[in-house]
Design an enzyme around this catalytic site. Structure first.
Site, PDB file in Angstrom:
ATOM      1  CE  LYS A  77      -3.974   1.774   2.706  1.00  0.00           C
ATOM      2  NZ  LYS A  77      -4.815   1.521   3.896  1.00  0.00           N
ATOM      3  CB  SER A 152      -8.164   3.265   2.767  1.00  0.00           C
ATOM      4  OG  SER A 152      -7.313   2.745   3.770  1.00  0.00           O
ATOM      5  CB  SER A 176      -8.192   0.462   5.677  1.00  0.00           C
ATOM      6  OG  SER A 176      -9.003   1.579   5.493  1.00  0.00           O
TER       7      SER A 176
HETATM    8  N1  GLN Z   1     -13.039   3.857   6.429  1.00  0.00           N
HETATM    9  C1  GLN Z   1     -12.417   4.333   7.623  1.00  0.00           C
HETATM   10  C2  GLN Z   1     -12.042   5.779   7.437  1.00  0.00           C
HETATM   11  O1  GLN Z   1     -12.387   6.332   6.461  1.00  0.00           O
HETATM   12  C3  GLN Z   1     -11.217   3.497   7.967  1.00  0.00           C
HETATM   13  C4  GLN Z   1     -10.038   3.759   7.119  1.00  0.00           C
HETATM   14  C5  GLN Z   1      -8.838   2.947   7.503  1.00  0.00           C
HETATM   15  O2  GLN Z   1      -8.932   1.923   8.191  1.00  0.00           O
HETATM   16  N2  GLN Z   1      -7.689   3.430   7.110  1.00  0.00           N
HETATM   17  O3  GLN Z   1     -11.415   6.362   8.246  1.00  0.00           O
END
Ligand code: GLN
Length: 483
Positions: A77, A152, A176
């Site tokens: 990532k 994400s 994510s």
């Molecule tokens: N969807 C969550 C957010 O927008 C979690 C994102 C993540 O785990 N990086 O913060």
């Protein structure tokens, strides 16, 4: 085909000298080049770095010194720092930033003779659940390219599902790793907070962030988790525990396993089709001897609300370092303040700016007690409630995501719906717990993930249980349509 093999299989073939590391690396580089136009999983490859690393690993293989990941290409990532390879967090503000060091996880991968394949797309600074807030490109779900891979870590999930990489690393602040794994029909594992080093992970919410593997089976996820865990003196929140031990991964029986099923993660919280798949899987597991008990964990209902105070608060502090002076983009300005303002205005996207504003507000003098302190109190209650459940049960089971993969653009106009996608995953981050998502079946041709949580430091147990569950649900494995 080489690119369809698991990480374990690739390492075994490399060690047996049936195939060379350079051949493996080249096969994946070629496949990404051919197919990623359809998926948008990768932001960039670095073929010269990949092939150089592969050649170096081959020398060790030839000397009989190959490590656990011998020749396995790994997608990272793009919020994980890579020496000599641009790292942007899918943000314009980091465009052109080339880290002068590797994240600890990258060093660990290289030490185990793995190879860096490339950097995958994400929501900007990992803020989102659809990979749509990336400043660069959309990523498509390999099961249906009109749909989102989740987020994400959507690029990492799509890459692994489409066999563009055998395994990948993602990061999980509120879900994510697990949520995109669920939407793409693969395995995603978030270790206990502190078990994997965050050094070199560009910070979002430091008390919640954790790096972890995405893979097509539990064994590969466990392998990568074992390599990328253990005490790191460069991360002040790293735990002293030894690396995750996977030597007894296959030893656990489902018979007599005690699993709590929280009411708060079923019913209204989940779509009927997802719930049906999870209930079907539970029936199969019950026949294998798993004992399910419905429980109530009331604080789960406050998870999303609390998370959206704590995560933005920490983000507003962490992102203060992006000022146009130290990294990446720099806008022209008259003097220091003007330069910083113009850089941030041009460099950060809408979602990131929104979170910085919410976080700054929640931490401001008049509101700190009302928002931030209360959110931390709820977090403590949630930890206590889960700890209570773990006194009587081995694991907590739920759907990973309340819905299957949604159409790209479908939830853009509904920020609340997008945030509720992490309803079942957020508690693990709040409580530092290990959590894994594995595929449980399909609804309307789309994968449905099942989540298993355990008490902090029970990483080994949760992986063992997931391995046994995966074996018990053979109908849940499948490959997306591929050219
Ligand atoms: N969807 C969550 C957010 O927008 C979690 C994102 C993540 O785990 N990086 O913060």
């Amino acid at each position: 085909m080489l690119t369809g093999l698991s990480a374990f299989e690739i390492a075994a073939k490399v060690r047996a000298k049936e195939v060379s590391c350079v051949e493996v690396a080249q096969a994946f580089i070629d496949r990404v080049g051919e197919l990623d136009g359809q998926y948008g999983a990768f932001l960039r490859l670095a073929p010269e770095v990949t092939l150089e690393q592969a050649a170096a690993v081959q020398e060790r293989v030839d000397r009989g010194e190959a490590g656990l990941l011998a020749g396995v290409p790994i997608a990272l990532k793009d919020n994980i720092s890579t020496l000599g390879i641009e790292t942007t967090c899918a943000s314009k503000i980091l465009e052109g930033y080339v880290p002068p060091f590797n994240a600890t996880v990258v060093e660990q991968i290289l030490a185990a003779d793995g190879v860096v394949l490339g950097k995958t797309n994400l929501d900007e600074f990992a803020m989102g659940a659809s990979t749509e807030t990336s400043a660069y490109q959309l990523t498509k779900n390999p099961w249906d390219t009109t749909r989102s891979p989740g987020g994400s870590s959507g690029g990492s999930a799509a890459a692994v599902a489409a066999e563009l990489a055998p395994v990948a690393l993602g990061s999980d602040t509120g879900g994510s790793i697990r949520q995109p794994a669920s939407l793409c029909g693969i395995v995603g594992f978030k270790p206990t907070y502190g078990r994997t080093s965050r050094y070199g992970l560009i910070a979002f919410g430091s008390s919640l962030d954790q790096i972890g593997p995405l893979a097509r089976n539990v064994e590969d996820a466990a392998l990568l988790a074992s390599v990328t865990s253990g005490k790191d003196p460069r991360d002040g929140t790293s735990l002293p525990n030894p690396p995750i031990d996977i030597s007894s991964l296959k030893s656990r029986s489902l018979k007599g396993m005690k699993v709590a099923v929280p009411d708060e993660m079923f019913g209204d919280a989940t779509s009927p089709e997802v719930q049906a798949v999870i209930e079907e899987a539970m029936k199969t597991l019950e026949a294998e001897g798993v004992v399910f008990t419905r429980v109530s964990i009331p604080s789960i209902k406050l998870g999303v609300t609390t998370y959206y105070i704590i995560a933005p608060a920490e983000a507003s502090s962490n992102l203060g370092r992006f000022d146009g002076i130290r990294y990446g983009l720099r806008a022209e300005g008259k003097g220091h303040i003007d330069l910083v303002e113009k850089t941030r205005s041009a460099g950060f996207g809408k979602e990131v700016k929104t979170r910085i504003m919410i976080g700054t507000y929640a931490l401001s003098a008049g509101y700190y007690d009302a928002y931030y302190v209360r959110a931390q109190q709820v977090r403590a209650i949630m930890q206590q409630e889960f700890a209570q459940v773990y006194q009587d049960y081995d694991f907590v089971l739920s759907p990973t995501s309340p819905i299957t993969a949604f159409k790209i653009g479908e939830l853009n106009q509904d920020p609340l719906a997008l945030k509720l996608l992490d309803y079942c995953t957020i508690p693990a981050n709040m409580g530092g717990m290990p959590g894994i998502s594995i595929n449980a079946g399909f609804a309307g041709g789309l994968p449905v993930g099942l989540q298993l949580l355990a008490a902090p430091l029970e990483d080994e147990s949760v992986l063992q249980a997931a391995y046994a569950i995966e074996k018990a649900l053979p109908g849940a494995s499948g490959r997306p349509p591929m050219p």
